[in-house]
Design a protein around this motif. Structure first.
Motif, short mmCIF file in Angstrom:
data_model
loop_
_atom_site.label_atom_id
_atom_site.label_comp_id
_atom_site.label_asym_id
_atom_site.label_seq_id
_atom_site.Cartn_x
_atom_site.Cartn_y
_atom_site.Cartn_z
N VAL A 182 0.94 -1.20 0.58
CA VAL A 182 0.24 0.43 -0.17
C VAL A 182 1.27 0.38 0.43
N VAL A 183 0.82 2.25 -1.22
CA VAL A 183 1.48 3.38 -1.21
C VAL A 183 1.01 4.52 -1.51
N ASN A 184 1.37 5.25 -1.81
CA ASN A 184 0.81 6.88 -2.12
C ASN A 184 1.57 7.05 -2.95
N GLU A 185 1.46 8.12 -3.82
CA GLU A 185 1.94 8.20 -5.16
C GLU A 185 3.21 8.73 -4.96
N VAL A 186 3.34 9.65 -3.23
CA VAL A 186 4.92 10.09 -3.42
C VAL A 186 5.81 8.24 -3.61
N GLU A 187 5.07 8.10 -2.63
CA GLU A 187 6.17 6.33 -1.80
C GLU A 187 6.06 5.62 -3.21
N ALA A 188 5.11 5.65 -3.82
CA ALA A 188 5.10 4.88 -5.55
C ALA A 188 6.70 5.13 -6.02
N ARG A 189 6.93 6.38 -6.48
CA ARG A 189 7.46 7.00 -7.60
C ARG A 189 9.00 6.52 -6.39
N ALA A 190 9.10 6.16 -5.08
CA ALA A 190 10.43 6.70 -4.87
C ALA A 190 10.81 4.77 -5.08
N LEU A 191 9.46 4.18 -5.56
CA LEU A 191 10.05 2.81 -5.58
C LEU A 191 10.24 2.16 -6.83
N THR A 192 9.25 3.19 -7.49
CA THR A 192 9.62 2.99 -8.97
C THR A 192 10.16 3.78 -10.25
N GLY A 193 10.38 5.15 -9.67
CA GLY A 193 10.60 6.86 -10.56
C GLY A 193 9.45 6.67 -10.91
N ARG A 194 8.28 6.18 -11.33
CA ARG A 194 6.90 6.35 -11.67
C ARG A 194 5.42 7.01 -10.63
N GLY A 195 4.62 7.39 -11.19
CA GLY A 195 3.93 8.09 -10.73
C GLY A 195 2.08 7.59 -10.82
N ARG A 196 1.00 8.60 -10.74
CA ARG A 196 -0.11 7.52 -10.97
C ARG A 196 -0.40 7.30 -12.67
N GLU A 197 0.57 7.30 -12.87
CA GLU A 197 -0.18 7.05 -14.97
C GLU A 197 0.30 5.98 -14.81
N GLU A 198 1.10 5.13 -14.11
CA GLU A 198 1.24 3.71 -14.50
C GLU A 198 1.83 2.68 -13.19
N PRO A 199 0.41 2.85 -12.09
CA PRO A 199 0.41 2.16 -11.58
C PRO A 199 0.70 0.64 -11.56
N GLU A 200 0.81 0.36 -12.91
CA GLU A 200 1.21 -1.29 -13.29
C GLU A 200 2.61 -1.85 -12.80
N ALA A 201 3.94 -0.81 -12.42
CA ALA A 201 4.49 -0.54 -11.94
C ALA A 201 5.17 -0.90 -11.47
N LEU A 202 4.37 -1.62 -9.80
CA LEU A 202 4.09 -1.56 -8.82
C LEU A 202 4.74 -3.50 -8.61
N LEU A 203 3.53 -3.24 -9.84
CA LEU A 203 3.50 -5.38 -10.00
C LEU A 203 4.81 -5.83 -10.32
N ALA A 204 5.26 -5.28 -10.62
CA ALA A 204 7.49 -5.61 -11.01
C ALA A 204 7.21 -6.13 -10.31
N ALA A 209 -1.22 -4.84 -5.48
CA ALA A 209 -0.48 -3.30 -5.05
C ALA A 209 -0.98 -2.55 -4.95
N VAL A 210 -1.66 -1.32 -3.74
CA VAL A 210 -2.44 -0.65 -3.95
C VAL A 210 -1.93 0.90 -3.81
N LEU A 211 -1.88 1.84 -4.94
CA LEU A 211 -1.50 3.39 -5.19
C LEU A 211 -2.46 4.17 -4.47
N THR A 212 -2.42 4.88 -3.52
CA THR A 212 -3.76 5.91 -3.17
C THR A 212 -3.76 7.22 -3.60
N LEU A 213 -4.28 7.60 -3.99
CA LEU A 213 -4.18 8.95 -4.31
C LEU A 213 -5.63 9.81 -3.48
N GLY A 214 -6.26 9.39 -2.37
CA GLY A 214 -6.52 10.86 -1.49
C GLY A 214 -7.70 10.55 -1.93
#
Length: 299
Positions: A182-204, A209-214
């Motif tokens: 479970v991550v927000n957009e900032v945390e997702a970017r820290a892990l993958t280098g990508r933001g909300r446009e590509e939540p699938e990147a977390l599945l690598a 995975a859950v990407l929260t957007l407020g």
């Protein structure tokens, strides 16, 4: 039905919360409107939220020998959390300085204090992890400790929910033990280098995975299973502090109860929204009845 067993490994802080019309800019002083001291830290918040959401919550944490530590443990226990395994170490407890603006936006400065002493989990602590239905962890405590807990959980068949906050790089062995991230957009970017446009990147990195957007809801994805949008519940936001913790904890409880993950996510979204309707973190975390009422009203 027995209450699901949820073990939370994480931080405990005393939150010093100031409300003000606007957040101060660098070098600026603003007059506040209200001040609160509440139990906080993502670990404590999620432990309290899990108990209020209907879980049998056990909290693994470290607090200081100061007056904040005494108060923290008492308030966490009063919320229905098993605090018998909380460590008390000499020195200062963790403290968070929180400023909340009129529209609910907030800024936080955390000094970890005793949280840094949560290292090398004991056999009693690891036994609690192994006996749980779900382990919930964040990374406000040493990542080595979180990894140790996650590996013990994985070996015992305990599900692992990791809220990778605050944003940081994580070791591969920890990610390999995670069942749900479970991550927000900032945390997702820290892990993958990508933001909300590509939540699938977390599945690598993880199978789910859950990407929260407020107020824009959340994306949920399963590896090889596609991505689903979970809409947010519309409420009048007073303070968003703790809403993400309410969401993560309610999600863990609902999943441990056997709900399908998409349904569990919708219920968790109601928990996060309910939390945002009140000031403060742990004191605003909703009871199960409140979550149910908002969930049913919005479905």
């Amino acid at each position: 039905m027995d209450r699901p067993r949820v073990v939370i490994v994480g931080s405990a802080n005393m939150d010093l919360v100031a409300m003000a019309p606007t957040l101060p800019r660098p070098g600026e002083t603003v007059l506040g409107t209200e001040f609160l001291t509440v139990a906080g830290g993502k670990g404590a918040n999620q432990a309290i939220a899990a108990a209020r959401a209907g879980g049998a919550a056990t909290f693994l944490a470290a607090i200081g020998s100061d007056s904040f530590g005494v108060t923290l443990k008492a308030r966490i226990a009063a919320s229905g959390v098993d605090t018998s395994l909380i460590r008390v170490v000499y020195g200062a407890s963790g403290v968070a300085l929180v400023t909340v603006g009129a529209s609910g936006e907030h800024s936080v400065v955390v000094t970890p204090g005793a949280n840094a002493a949560l290292t090398a989990l004991t056999e009693a602590e690891l036994s609690a992890v192994r006996d749980a239905d779900v382990l919930v962890a964040q990374v406000e405590v040493p990542v080595e400790t979180v990894t140790q807990a996650a590996l013990a959980a994985r070996a015992a068949g305990t599900r692992v929910v990791l809220n990778a906050a605050p944003p940081r790089e994580l070791p591969a062995e920890l990610l390999a033990a995670v069942d749900l991230l479970v991550v927000n957009e900032v945390e997702a970017r820290a892990l993958t280098g990508r933001g909300r446009e590509e939540p699938e990147a977390l599945l690598a990195l993880v199978p789910r995975a859950v990407l929260t957007l407020g107020d824009q809801g959340a994306w949920y994805g399963e590896r090889n299973g596609g991505v689903t949008h979970i809409p947010a519940f519309k409420v009048d936001v007073v303070d968003s502090t703790g809403a993400g913790d309410a969401f993560t904890a309610a999600l863990a409880v609902a999943w441990a109860e056997g709900r399908e993950l998409v349904d569990a996510l919708r219920w968790a979204s109601a928990a996060g929204a309910a939390c945002a309707r009140r000031l403060g973190a742990s004191i605003s975390l909703p009871q199960r009845s409140e979550i149910d009422a908002l969930f049913q009203a919005g479905t």
